[in-house]
Design an enzyme around this catalytic site. Structure first.
Site, PDB file in Angstrom:
ATOM      1  N   HIS A 120     -51.315  43.826 -26.293  1.00  0.00           N
ATOM      2  CA  HIS A 120     -51.376  45.133 -25.617  1.00  0.00           C
ATOM      3  C   HIS A 120     -49.976  45.725 -25.453  1.00  0.00           C
ATOM      4  CE1 HIS A 120     -55.572  44.407 -25.066  1.00  0.00           C
ATOM      5  NE2 HIS A 120     -55.316  43.259 -24.445  1.00  0.00           N
ATOM      6  N   CYS A 169     -56.611  66.565  -9.477  1.00  0.00           N
ATOM      7  CA  CYS A 169     -56.875  68.014  -9.554  1.00  0.00           C
ATOM      8  C   CYS A 169     -58.394  68.158  -9.626  1.00  0.00           C
ATOM      9  CB  CYS A 169     -56.116  68.677 -10.703  1.00  0.00           C
ATOM     10  SG  CYS A 169     -56.633  68.227 -12.369  1.00  0.00           S
ATOM     11  N   ASP A 209     -53.360  69.264  -6.820  1.00  0.00           N
ATOM     12  CA  ASP A 209     -53.384  70.723  -6.642  1.00  0.00           C
ATOM     13  C   ASP A 209     -54.263  71.059  -5.436  1.00  0.00           C
ATOM     14  OD1 ASP A 209     -56.004  70.641  -7.538  1.00  0.00           O
ATOM     15  OD2 ASP A 209     -55.661  71.858  -9.333  1.00  0.00           O
ATOM     16  N   THR A 232     -60.488  68.269 -12.203  1.00  0.00           N
ATOM     17  CA  THR A 232     -61.060  67.316 -13.171  1.00  0.00           C
ATOM     18  C   THR A 232     -60.191  66.085 -13.386  1.00  0.00           C
ATOM     19  OG1 THR A 232     -59.902  68.460 -14.938  1.00  0.00           O
ATOM     20  CG2 THR A 232     -62.181  69.167 -14.496  1.00  0.00           C
ATOM     21  N   HIS A 280     -54.745  46.960 -20.226  1.00  0.00           N
ATOM     22  CA  HIS A 280     -54.483  47.145 -21.665  1.00  0.00           C
ATOM     23  C   HIS A 280     -53.434  48.221 -21.951  1.00  0.00           C
ATOM     24  CE1 HIS A 280     -58.506  45.291 -23.281  1.00  0.00           C
ATOM     25  NE2 HIS A 280     -57.919  44.518 -22.382  1.00  0.00           N
TER      26      HIS A 280
END
Ligand code: RB5
Length: 149
Positions: A133, A65, A8, A67, A98
Site C-alpha cells: 500500500h 460540506c 462550510d 456532500t 490502504h
C-alpha cells in the site's frame, strides 16, 4: 494527536458535534471554521485544513460540506494531501489502512450524525498498513511531482 476540522455553512452543527466527539476520544481539535451560517465558499475551508495538515500544524483533518465533495476536491489540490470522501465506515477504515488518507470528508446533507461518528471513529482507529500500500501511495504522490516538472 491534533486534528484540524473545517466546514462550510452546511456543516456547522455536524462540525460541533463531531468536534466534541473527537475531543471525548482524547484528541485535541483545532477548528478552522466556518462558524457563520451565511452561505460561504467551501474551497476556502478545504484549503485551510489541507494547508494545516501539509504544514504539520495538525496531524490529520476532517472536512464537512453538503456532500463532502467540493471541500475534499479543494483539499486534494494541496501538495501532500490525500482527502477521502466517505459515506460509511468500511470505506473510512480502508481509506486509512490502504490509502493513508490524511483527511476525511463527508456530507452533512448525506450522512446523519451517528453515521458521521462511526465514519470518524473507524478512520481514527485504523492504521496505515504500509507494504504494497505504501508503494501505491508513493505512486499517487509521484503524480504531484510530475505536475511540478
Ligand atoms: C453548498 O450549497 C454545497 O454546494 C456544498 O456544501 C457542497 O456540497 C459542495 O460540494
Amino acid at each position: 494527536m491534533k486534528i484540524g476540522i473545517g466546514n462550510d455553512h452546511t456543516g456547522i452543527e455536524m462540525k460541533n458535534e463531531i468536534k466534541a466527539y473527537v475531543e471525548e476520544m482524547g484528541y485535541e481539535v483545532v477548528n478552522y471554521g466556518t462558524d457563520v451560517h451565511e452561505s460561504c465558499n467551501y474551497p476556502e475551508y478545504g484549503e485551510k485544513v489541507a494547508r494545516a495538515v501539509a504544514a504539520k500544524e495538525v496531524d490529520l483533518g476532517i472536512l464537512i460540506c453538503g456532500t463532502g465533495l467540493g471541500i475534499s476536491l479543494a483539499a486534494n489540490k494541496v501538495k501532500g494531501i490525500r482527502a477521502a470522501v466517505c459515506s460509511e465506515p468500511y470505506t473510512a477504515r480502508l481509506s486509512r489502512q490502504h490509502n493513508n488518507a490524511n483527511i476525511i470528508a463527508f456530507g452533512a446533507r448525506v450522512v446523519g450524525i451517528e453515521m458521521a461518528k462511526m465514519i470518524v471513529k473507524e478512520w481514527l482507529d485504523a492504521e496505515f498498513m504500509g507494504g504494497r500500500h505504501q508503494d501505491r501511495v508513493d505512486m499517487i504522490m509521484a503524480i504531484e511531482d510530475r505536475n511540478d516538472a
